[in-house]
Design an enzyme around this catalytic site. Structure first.
Site, PDB file in Angstrom:
ATOM      1  N   GLU A 253       4.072 -16.756 -22.982  1.00 59.70           N
ATOM      2  CA  GLU A 253       3.968 -15.372 -23.460  1.00 59.70           C
ATOM      3  C   GLU A 253       3.618 -15.442 -24.933  1.00 59.70           C
ATOM      4  O   GLU A 253       4.425 -15.883 -25.754  1.00 59.70           O
ATOM      5  CB  GLU A 253       5.284 -14.627 -23.225  1.00 59.70           C
ATOM      6  N   CYS A 287       6.006  -8.668 -30.500  1.00 58.03           N
ATOM      7  CA  CYS A 287       4.674  -8.946 -29.950  1.00 58.03           C
ATOM      8  C   CYS A 287       4.027  -7.701 -29.360  1.00 58.03           C
ATOM      9  O   CYS A 287       2.809  -7.649 -29.194  1.00 58.03           O
ATOM     10  CB  CYS A 287       4.753 -10.046 -28.901  1.00 58.03           C
TER      11      CYS A 287
END
Length: 487
Positions: A253, A287
């Site tokens: 990720e 993020c």
């Protein structure tokens, strides 16, 4: 434990025991710039010990029923919840985030991660088909893989560490976790709760240190078949290189350059405060934060005026201040990196409407050397600018106009990342149409950061490999086997 100069000194947690390390790293308080604890500078020796402990624990833990493992996870969730305030204060001090965010998001989500996977592990089903003409029955079974390497980042330390540990051990694996060396305290604190929760020694091992020393030793170890990593693309590329000879299973990720697309029929009363939050929450160190805002030209001026006013209302303060909206960035090096993008934007002819270099930041004398920065809004910036292409990972967002739906979709997709996006419109048909065309793993419409953990989480393009969530995490942390029985 107390270390040199009375500062906190962390220890590795291997085989159910806290073990000292031969060397240590300094860890800094982001709000003051001062060293406040010491973190083990582990290496191959510690990884070998952790692998040995995880290997020894695997047969017993993997043979327990899902119901037994679920009960252990539930007890651990209860213990974390009982320690919520202590953990929140530690997370705020260690990472620089506001105490309010740690209390209301980070630690509650860590608790929920264990509760969620404690429940979901009880509800997975297998596949079964019949071939009557051949007299065969086919069915699938899933089994834990073995030792999982879990590498988590510094922005949401306990939140994302538990997001990996919970599904891994729920599925019956044993784990070796490496938190960021910049934010290791809450992981160390959680270790003290594992035995009380009934986690057997060796099921969860946590080894602290840097990526080049301990991280590389972990991901390249031949007895570690699984790697779940959250962090930067360059580090992910290195993990892929080191793990390739062993054909390891990877979940990566990575970063994002997330767009918000705001159409002229958007409800600005909801859109503006939400977009301020999506741009600057946790100092922009998420993020999923918005760093490119595309606004339809007919409302561009009004939006920009109100957005800048709202951004200026956000209070930057010491993390322990309950009224602060933003705390300190993670490190001096990261603060300088984020500031460098502002300098580049100015050199390219962009305008800085508020924040860095425009407004004054007021801090107490003790915090003058801390890593603070005001919410910063950039305009008159070209799509080819580094500020519109590269992940800054700080409280910086760019606001630009657009004219048509087709144009904005093309521009929003014109980056190497594809993690998340937001769309604001009162037209339901447009919302569905645009969401389908955006190259993002997650698209929020008329909202931001509303998560359903049963559904997949992850990005497209350079934002990662694989997905996380109830079904996806279970499939990643298990191996499937097809069994055929002829009768």
């Amino acid at each position: 434990m107390a270390g040199r100069g009375g500062l906190l000194m962390l220890e590795n947690f291997i085989g159910g025991k806290f073990l000292p390390c031969s060397s240590y790293l300094d860890s800094y308080d982001p709000s003051t710039g001062e060293v406040y604890c010491h973190v083990p500078n582990s290496g191959k020796e510690e990884i070998e010990a952790a692998v040995e402990a995880a290997r020894a624990a695997f047969p017993g833990w993997s043979s327990r029923s899902p119901q037994e493992r679920s009960q252990v996870l539930q007890r651990l969730a209860d213990l974390l919840e009982q320690s919520l305030e202590e953990l929140a204060q530690a997370e705020s001090k260690d990472q620089g985030k506001t105490i309010t965010l740690a209390r209301t998001m980070d630690i509650p989500r860590a608790v929920h991660n264990f509760r969620f996977f404690a429940s979901s592990i009880l509800h997975h089903t297998s596949e079964c088909t019949q071939m009557d003409h051949l007299g065969c029955l086919h069915y699938t079974v899933r089994a834990p893989v073995g030792i999982a390497a879990l590498i988590s980042p510094w922005n949401l330390p306990l939140y994302l560490l538990t997001w990996k540990i919970a599904p891994a051990i729920a599925a019956g694996n044993t784990v070796i976790a490496k938190p960021s060396e910049l934010t290791s305290v809450t992981a160390w604190m959680m270790c003290r709760l594992l035995e009380k929760a009934g986690v057997p020694p060796g099921v969860v091992n946590i080894v602290f240190g840097t990526g080049p020393r301990v991280g590389e030793a972990l991901v390249s170890h031949p007895e570690v078949p699984l790697i779940s990593f959250t962090g930067s693309q360059p580090t992910a590329e290195r993990i892929m290189q080191l793990s390739a000879p062993h054909c390891k299973k990877l979940s990566l990720e990575l970063g994002g350059k997330n767009p918000a697309v705001i159409f002229e029929d958007a409800n600005l009363a909801e859109c503006i405060p939400t977009t301020v939050r999506s741009s600057f929450a946790n100092q922009g160190e998420i993020c999923l934060c918005t760093s490119r805002i595309f606004v339809q030209r007919s409302i561009y001026s009004e939006f920009l005026k109100r957005f800048v006013e709202a951004a200026r209302m956000w209070k930057v303060g010491i993390p322990s201040d309950p009224s602060a909206d933003m705390g300190a960035l993670i490190s001096k090096a990261h603060l300088e990196k984020v500031r460098s993008y502002i300098k580049k934007a100015r050199m390219e002819g962009a305008q800085i409407l508020c924040g860095e270099g425009v407004d004054k930041l007021n801090l107490p004398p003790r915090n003058q050397a801390g890593y603070f920065m005001l919410p910063t809004v950039i305009t008159d910036v070209k799509d080819e600018s580094c500020c519109m292409k590269e992940e800054i990972f700080g409280p910086v967002t760019c606001v630009v106009p657009f004219d048509s739906e087709e144009e904005v979709i093309q521009r929003a997709n014109n980056v190497k990342y594809g993690l998340a996006a937001t769309v604001w419109s009162g037209n339901v048909g447009r919302v569905h149409r645009v969401a389908k065309k955006l190259q993002s793993g997650l698209v929020w419409t008329n909202c931001w950061l509303i998560r359903e953990l049963n559904l997949p989480f992850g990005g497209m393009k350079s934002s990662g490999v694989g997905r996380e969530g109830a079904k996806d995490s279970y499939e990643f942390f298990t191996e499937v086997k097809t069994i055929t029985v002829k009768h």
